[in-house]
Scaffold this motif. Structure first.
Motif, PDB file in Angstrom:
ATOM      1  N   ILE A   4       0.855  -1.183   0.000  1.00 17.02           N
ATOM      2  CA  ILE A   4       0.000   0.000   0.000  1.00 17.02           C
ATOM      3  C   ILE A   4       0.894   1.237   0.000  1.00 17.02           C
ATOM      4  N   THR A   7       1.340   8.555   1.678  1.00 14.59           N
ATOM      5  CA  THR A   7       1.756   9.838   1.112  1.00 14.59           C
ATOM      6  C   THR A   7       3.250   9.882   0.821  1.00 14.59           C
ATOM      7  N   TYR A 187     -16.640   4.367   7.262  1.00 11.10           N
ATOM      8  CA  TYR A 187     -16.153   4.505   5.887  1.00 11.10           C
ATOM      9  C   TYR A 187     -16.774   3.537   4.891  1.00 11.10           C
ATOM     10  N   ASP A 188     -17.110   2.329   5.325  1.00 15.75           N
ATOM     11  CA  ASP A 188     -17.450   1.287   4.355  1.00 15.75           C
ATOM     12  C   ASP A 188     -18.425   0.296   4.975  1.00 15.75           C
ATOM     13  N   GLN A 212      -7.489  -4.580   4.246  1.00 14.82           N
ATOM     14  CA  GLN A 212      -8.556  -3.625   3.918  1.00 14.82           C
ATOM     15  C   GLN A 212      -8.654  -2.518   4.961  1.00 14.82           C
ATOM     16  N   GLN A 215      -5.915  -0.102   4.457  1.00 13.15           N
ATOM     17  CA  GLN A 215      -6.194   0.691   3.260  1.00 13.15           C
ATOM     18  C   GLN A 215      -7.196   1.802   3.567  1.00 13.15           C
ATOM     19  N   ILE A 216      -8.225   1.473   4.369  1.00 18.43           N
ATOM     20  CA  ILE A 216      -9.218   2.486   4.734  1.00 18.43           C
ATOM     21  C   ILE A 216      -8.561   3.625   5.509  1.00 18.43           C
ATOM     22  N   ASN A 218      -5.449   4.482   5.570  1.00 20.43           N
ATOM     23  CA  ASN A 218      -4.510   5.196   4.696  1.00 20.43           C
ATOM     24  C   ASN A 218      -5.249   6.129   3.741  1.00 20.43           C
ATOM     25  N   ASN A 219      -6.396   5.692   3.209  1.00 11.25           N
ATOM     26  CA  ASN A 219      -7.181   6.546   2.316  1.00 11.25           C
ATOM     27  C   ASN A 219      -7.575   7.845   3.019  1.00 11.25           C
ATOM     28  N   SER A 222      -4.406  10.042   3.896  1.00  4.27           N
ATOM     29  CA  SER A 222      -3.802  10.625   2.695  1.00  4.27           C
ATOM     30  C   SER A 222      -4.521  11.892   2.249  1.00  4.27           C
ATOM     31  N   GLU A 223      -5.804  11.991   2.573  1.00  8.50           N
ATOM     32  CA  GLU A 223      -6.575  13.190   2.249  1.00  8.50           C
ATOM     33  C   GLU A 223      -6.304  14.331   3.217  1.00  8.50           C
TER      34      GLU A 223
END
Length: 355
Positions: A4, A7, A187-188, A212, A215-216, A218-219, A222-223
């Motif tokens: 993964i 930034t 988130y999901d 997963q 990844q969530i 990190n998403n 990263s924003e």
């Protein structure tokens, strides 16, 4: 599992972790490798890690006692002295091999030693894998108040080796599970739904869920690395959860709770508040409450306990202009940040939690 990209660093899994170390830990790049462990990871994880670590750079091991009580500025002083006495310089690198406490304090010490040296997180607990090691938050507690002193600076890399989870007791696994549940809730929704039948999960399923979950997070990070916006969503369950954790840590009459145990309570309480603010349906709230309660034992709170927890909210690091800020669910899989709540509603949330 696929690497993964964050930034400014990467999150490696399994054998790719050791391949990365072999490439990066070379004499012309680093003068010395320091490995920070606690007494548990020194016994259960360090031998395996060293056996797979291929480098010609000199390695020094620094060991701490285990536990949240070590996450303070006094321990940092000891670590800065140890790094100095063992010949650390600005070309040294610190590898944090351990759970959330080791990741948090190790990162903070690395960021401040010689005005900053590189560090790598190697999380050995489920909680550290999906939460503490990801996102660049490093710091220590101030007395019993969680994470009051710190800095945001990303590691050189994060290395996730799920084999270390076999060394954990069941309560530590549950503690990490709380953060994974949170990632689904904020988130999901489909990710959340996968936890409805935990008994059906095998080791491979768990590894996929860990990937997963990382990844969530990190998403989101990263924003918004510096937590001015969407990263605040990761605080769901933590406003009240941290207050509960702090209170149980300081009280002589209470058995301290693991981070995830406190956050599990916080998620139920803050889901109730979401429901009362018409952000969550009654059905959604009860689904969340019963799934979390099926995993975590109910903790009893007296009226005095509740008052003491509420009194600690004013010290929450997310507060702005003296106002306590909540991240509340806006349905399962979505979030609303910067929400306020009166104390009567918090008391009602505790009452419903215990029912």
């Amino acid at each position: 599992m696929q690497t993964i990209s964050a930034t400014n660093y990467s999150i490696f899994f399994n054998e790719k972790s050791y391949e990365f170390l072999a490439e990066v830990l070379v004499p012309n790049r680093y003068s010395k490798v320091f490995i920070l462990v606690d007494e548990n990871t020194a016994t259960h994880c360090l031998p395996t890690f060293l056996a797979n670590l291929a480098t010609e750079v000199t390695i020094e091991i620094i060991e701490l006692e285990a536990g949240e009580s070590q996450k303070n500025i006094e321990t940092c002083l000891q670590l800065w002295h140890s790094l100095t006495e063992l010949g650390g310089d600005r070309k040294s690198i610190l590898i944090n091999l351990g759970g959330g406490v080791i990741s948090d304090i190790g990162g903070f010490v690395a960021c401040t030693f010689k005005r900053g040296i590189d560090f790598i997180n190697v999380p050995t607990t489920l909680l550290a894998m999906v939460d503490a090691s990801i996102g660049g938050k490093n710091g220590v507690d101030l007395g019993n108040l969680k994470n009051q002193i710190g800095i945001i600076r990303e590691p050189k890399a994060v290395l996730v080796l799920p084999e270390f989870l076999a060394t954990l007791p069941s309560n530590e696994m549950r503690s990490g599970l709380a953060e994974m549940l949170k990632h689904g809730l904020i988130y999901d929704k489909e990710y959340w739904n996968q936890f409805k039948n935990l008994s059906d999960l095998n080791t491979e399923d768990l590894n996929i869920l860990i990937h997963q979950s990382i990844q969530i997070k990190n998403n989101i990070v990263s924003e918004d690395l510096t937590e001015n916006g969407i990263r605040k969503s990761l605080n769901f369950g933590h406003t009240l959860g941290h207050a509960i954790e702090s209170y149980f840590l300081e009280s002589d009459s209470k058995t301290p709770l693991l981070h995830g145990e406190a956050i599990a309570i916080g998620m139920i309480l803050e889901s109730y508040i979401s429901k009362e603010k018409k952000l969550l349906t009654n059905e959604e709230y009860h689904e969340i409450k019963y799934i979390i309660k099926d995993i975590f034992e109910t903790v009893n709170f007296s009226q005095t306990d509740i008052k003491n927890c509420i009194d600690l909210l004013i010290f929450d690091k997310k507060n702005e202009f003296g106002k306590v800020q909540f991240a509340l669910l806006d349905g399962i899989g979505a979030i609303k940040i910067n929400q306020e709540c009166d104390n009567d509603l918090i008391y009602n949330a505790f009452e419903d939690y215990q029912s």
